[in-house]
Design an enzyme around this catalytic site. Sequence first.
Site, PDB file in Angstrom:
ATOM      1  N   GLU B  60       0.801  -1.218   0.000  1.00 21.33           N
ATOM      2  CA  GLU B  60       0.000   0.000   0.000  1.00 21.33           C
ATOM      3  C   GLU B  60       0.837   1.273   0.000  1.00 21.33           C
ATOM      4  O   GLU B  60       0.526   2.235  -0.716  1.00 21.33           O
ATOM      5  CB  GLU B  60      -0.947   0.010   1.205  1.00 21.33           C
ATOM      6  CG  GLU B  60      -2.142  -0.939   1.100  1.00 21.33           C
ATOM      7  CD  GLU B  60      -1.806  -2.403   1.357  1.00 21.33           C
ATOM      8  OE1 GLU B  60      -0.652  -2.691   1.746  1.00 21.33           O
ATOM      9  OE2 GLU B  60      -2.678  -3.262   1.171  1.00 21.33           O
ATOM     10  N   HIS B 129     -12.154  -3.468   9.141  1.00 23.44           N
ATOM     11  CA  HIS B 129     -12.612  -3.492   7.751  1.00 23.44           C
ATOM     12  C   HIS B 129     -13.882  -2.673   7.539  1.00 23.44           C
ATOM     13  O   HIS B 129     -14.587  -2.868   6.556  1.00 23.44           O
ATOM     14  CB  HIS B 129     -12.847  -4.937   7.285  1.00 23.44           C
ATOM     15  CG  HIS B 129     -11.598  -5.639   6.830  1.00 23.44           C
ATOM     16  ND1 HIS B 129     -10.471  -5.723   7.620  1.00 23.44           N
ATOM     17  CD2 HIS B 129     -11.284  -6.276   5.672  1.00 23.44           C
ATOM     18  CE1 HIS B 129      -9.533  -6.399   6.964  1.00 23.44           C
ATOM     19  NE2 HIS B 129     -10.000  -6.732   5.785  1.00 23.44           N
TER      20      HIS B 129
END
Lengths: 344, 344, 322, 322
Positions: B60, B129
């Site tokens: 990322e 999440h």
Amino acid sequence: MRRLKYWQAISEATVQCMEGDPNILIAGIGVDDHKGMFGTTRGAFQRFGRSRVFDIPNCENAMAGIAIGAAAVGKRPLVVHPRNDFMFLAMDQIFNLAAKWKYMYGTQAGVPVVFRGIVGRGWGQGATHSQSLQATFAHFPGLHVAAPASPADAKGLLVSALQGSTPVVLLENRALYELEGDVAEAPTPIPFGQGRIIREGNDITIVGASLMAYEADRAADILGEKGIRAEVIDPRSMRPLDERIILDSLRKTGHLVVADTSWAAYGFAAEVAAVAAEKGFAFLKAPVRRITLPDCPAPVSEPLEKAFHPSPMTIVQACLEVLQSEVSSVRGLRDVQERFTGPY
Amino acid sequence: MRRLKYWQAISEATVQCMEGDPNILIAGIGVDDHKGMFGTTRGAFQRFGRSRVFDIPNCENAMAGIAIGAAAVGKRPLVVHPRNDFMFLAMDQIFNLAAKWKYMYGTQAGVPVVFRGIVGRGWGQGATHSQSLQATFAHFPGLHVAAPASPADAKGLLVSALQGSTPVVLLENRALYELEGDVAEAPTPIPFGQGRIIREGNDITIVGASLMAYEADRAADILGEKGIRAEVIDPRSMRPLDERIILDSLRKTGHLVVADTSWAAYGFAAEVAAVAAEKGFAFLKAPVRRITLPDCPAPVSEPLEKAFHPSPMTIVQACLEVLQSEVSSVRGLRDVQERFTGPY
Amino acid sequence: MGISKEEILSLLRGMLRIRCLEETLAERYQEQEMQTPTHFSIGQEATAVGVCSALEQQDVIYSGHRCHAHYLAKGGPLLGLVGELYGREVGCARGRGGSVHLTDAGSGVIASSAILGQTIAVAVGSAWAFSLDHSRRVAVAFFGDGAVEEGIFHESLNFAALHKVPVLFVCENNLYSTHSSLAVRQPAGIQIYERARAYSLPSRQVDGNDVAAVFQATREAVEWCRSGRGPYFLEGLTYRWREHVGPLWDYDAGYRTKAEVEEWMARCPIKRLSEQLLRDGLCSEGELRRWREEIQQEIAHAIVVAKSSPFPSVQCLLEGTY
Amino acid sequence: MGISKEEILSLLRGMLRIRCLEETLAERYQEQEMQTPTHFSIGQEATAVGVCSALEQQDVIYSGHRCHAHYLAKGGPLLGLVGELYGREVGCARGRGGSVHLTDAGSGVIASSAILGQTIAVAVGSAWAFSLDHSRRVAVAFFGDGAVEEGIFHESLNFAALHKVPVLFVCENNLYSTHSSLAVRQPAGIQIYERARAYSLPSRQVDGNDVAAVFQATREAVEWCRSGRGPYFLEGLTYRWREHVGPLWDYDAGYRTKAEVEEWMARCPIKRLSEQLLRDGLCSEGELRRWREEIQQEIAHAIVVAKSSPFPSVQCLLEGTY
Ligand SMILES: Cc1ncc(C[n+]2csc(CCOP(=O)(O)OP(=O)(O)O)c2C)c(N)n1
Ligand SMILES: Cc1ncc(C[n+]2csc(CCOP(=O)(O)OP(=O)(O)O)c2C)c(N)n1
Ligand SMILES: [Mg+2]
Ligand SMILES: [Mg+2]
């Protein structure tokens, strides 16, 4: 009481806590070098040496995880970042793991990791070395977040952090490091979520975060010369935030100015204004004002940098506007501003 | 006008923009697989294949930097994250570089990188999440940040992002993906900083971010049954925030409820409340109310998860309280709540 | 070191137990009562069991999203797992964490997490603490081939090697990260275990579907760690049979072939070992059947208990945040 | 490939120019008019000049906090640097960025940055764009031995090798990260350039104080990159003479010895090359003196211009944010 500088207070708290608890460790870039993190870790290194004070590789994200893993098996790591801006690299571990650990694993024990991040200011620190991340950290449940503005608070909040069971982020403005103040000898914790009234007043409430608490107090001096009695509040911690102390003050004064070292939007000042709008609405007699950074990255060039940071005079002006006094009627404002040199 | 689902609108905008500008690339974990990022990148992959749609390693932070570097020499990378929570790992590049690039290097050209992050919701997505990072992103100058709540906005804001010169973060709530709405064929940009009045009303203003704009509209239906005419505003972008549209509404209604998909403290709802306290104070007739997540990480267990997310009824109740109606006097509230199943 | 009969039977039984449970869970999952995204380890049991069987109880493990097998192999109670999947208070994370957040202090399962690579550093941290305490304990980090690409992998191995902490890195290389093969994620020409050498670590690749090989390699590795010589890296080649997340098969999704899946199913670690043991006369068909029955009973019981035990109370929603 | 006389003289002149400027800046810095934390490259000129001299103008470079030498070597205008340090509008970042944020589009200096490792990925991104465009351009990432420990180093090398992008990684290993020696940051037994091999990259260590060696190694490396064979990794061993940040000496700070500093000063890349060239008759004392004078004039002029040019207007404080 003895007077200590801000950095000395941090150092003292660290050494005392480490004496009291053999599980406390320090880790950070250069914590053992001759500069000793602006003096704050030098005392600990002198006292405990390499067995408890660890210089580390440049690995912000892993280091946060390593601290969490050590905490999970009984250690109490204190991780120090020379600039809080480097903590962007460690946010996954801080937000996605440390902050959620106790809740997400349904455990009794959390992971007592403490992160100190220093906020740079002045002398061209620039866009990536002078941000103030209190709002970013304080948005997430599971952490305690504080930004002490006095030597005594720097000590007491660090003691609290090192004795508690919650992951903590402490943000320390570099410009406060040479500030001197009374500091008790004993390592007495100051609980998170308890603000401090720096001075009492009935006319207007000024809430200042971190360095801005200090600046707000200077502003109150100037306002005092005009006969305006400002109540100055230092929330000390952002999470939890002592809403009570703010609302109680508002009840008296009906006027609110909030000063922060970061940007307005989605920042500390927004939260305090929101608390006022939500829970202190009945007390408010005038619009709230936010005194924050201009909405741009921090510039380096000296005149820009000077214009970038709000001064006590910026706060004074905001207070006068909120109180609808005529700004120009306040004699000698410019002079005061020029005379002020602050602790930088 | 055609009706498209939210994900279809994103897909269409992507393909159209890529047709119009050969410099646009897509990069992200699994953007080329059979699921095609919940359908949003499938069209682009089918149309442009591996030369412009890139599956990537799990990296990322580097990927954000790689996108910036490609943008610095003329590309327009669109980086997609299956969960915005993974973007914590990329925040250094986003905040310390992309957001500051144009200012910090004193250049004419910025780095036009676009990050899409999907916000998970429901079915036990859990603490890491299902966060909504709009406030975190929107605190920092230099970015545009938006969270479209309708298919048309999802399209228009993405078009704006892919045609503009500013780094953009777009947050898309997974629960909106199957929502259908009218979407114009042409790729017409919707400017950042322009909110949308979802419905007009004179009694109370409800500002809802992302999914909460949708929920606010449902809440307004219910309020309508009681003769309360709520004005529902979707700010669409958080940075810049369309303060004007909020203040104009407030001038009419005098009452404000803000609903967000994240936590209250230092969140989107705080900023809107602060704008009201600062600039809309004269209009306000009652305290502002924030409808946000309970102050804990997202739990997984179904009953907890259900209690965790605010529903339209939570908004209704807040509106009634702000308007000081008797909550219990509203007949059939429970039933309405039970009947509502939403788009999940 | 050889493997005793007892040991080998226990390895087999351990794998069987995990397999039976996961197959049952995969079936039950489709009833939509377990509302938590679930990554099954079916086909990968040998690494979990081989590694954990070579550990002592005081040793700790960390895992990622595909964590059921590790939890069970280290001794995490079955009801804790089942209860967690059903979101009950009796779950190992009291229903707060779900399938990806398993924990059981008693057996040394400290934490699994859903962010790739996150717990690699955390395991290093526990190992660091052990070494500071001059303890004999070892920490294990389980992770997949996909997590290897994350920066934290690099930072963690660097720190571990530098401080010679007793951590065993176990990479379960199942060739895929969600639907992406290694070829589109890592440069060719070097294997994962070889990369570990860049940190001056001893490292080794084993057949991750050969539980005895994993067990023996781990015994050696753990001895290395325990004796103060620092970390060790083990790569086990294995394969995930079902879809990345969820209980279904995905032969036809396009990212891998049916032939590939079948090839790996033919190398099923359980089938392989049981056939061998039968051949060698170390166990009988009857024994195997009995085990299966015992395990099924244990599972059925856990499911009944889990489903009949209470959900967390909504009144406790905030509890545990601080 | 041999080095021509012209080339070698230009390498020497390039180093001399950087050295003279930095020494002047270090002196002037103490007047407290340059208000920007500054990391001097004094002693490390050879890597910057050797690498950049082997590049074409269209190639781009990225750097970190210690970036003056790279900026100048690639052709960044002297006034742009001096003006930036004095915080003037005439600075290369218009006074907004300071010493660590140098940029000059014209000469291919895209960006330097103060966050360790940050621009390694960014350089890979530019190189990726070049390869997608089938361009001949190459991107260079300059970074120190300390940045190697950051996760982004790993992620960036993995991506670059995977996609075979034309990026040259240049690690200037000066043995320290602020005041920490390599021994307390990276495991013993492996060198940085060897670590690059974990990504299937060709890599090489050169004497970073031998500008000709750096130049030739870079020529080969760049040819490799330009021909589509992917990234290349170069490690140059060198040494920082002054303190980590700021203009002073720090012999006595305790983290390194005076003897060590002096040993490295004896290996001064400029002294070394000029002595050799004098010995070989490739240049004369007079020539060297003349160069020095020309350079000093250029510097003096730039400082006068910078100091007499305007600061950014406070009215423009917000300008450039969007
Ligand atoms: C930081 C981060 N990025 C991406 C994801 C999404 N994700 C979840 S599992 C997974 C695949 C991981 O592959 P591997 O590590 O090989 O484990 P496996 O699933 O094969 O067991 C991905 C990309 C994530 N959870 N965290
Ligand atoms: C992410 C990050 N962590 C820490 C720092 C503080 N820091 C600035 S320079 C430096 C030393 C870097 O060493 P190296 O990469 O070897 O470069 P050198 O200074 O030796 O040229 C450090 C630790 C930083 N700027 N960014
Ligand atoms: Mg895998
Ligand atoms: Mg160095």
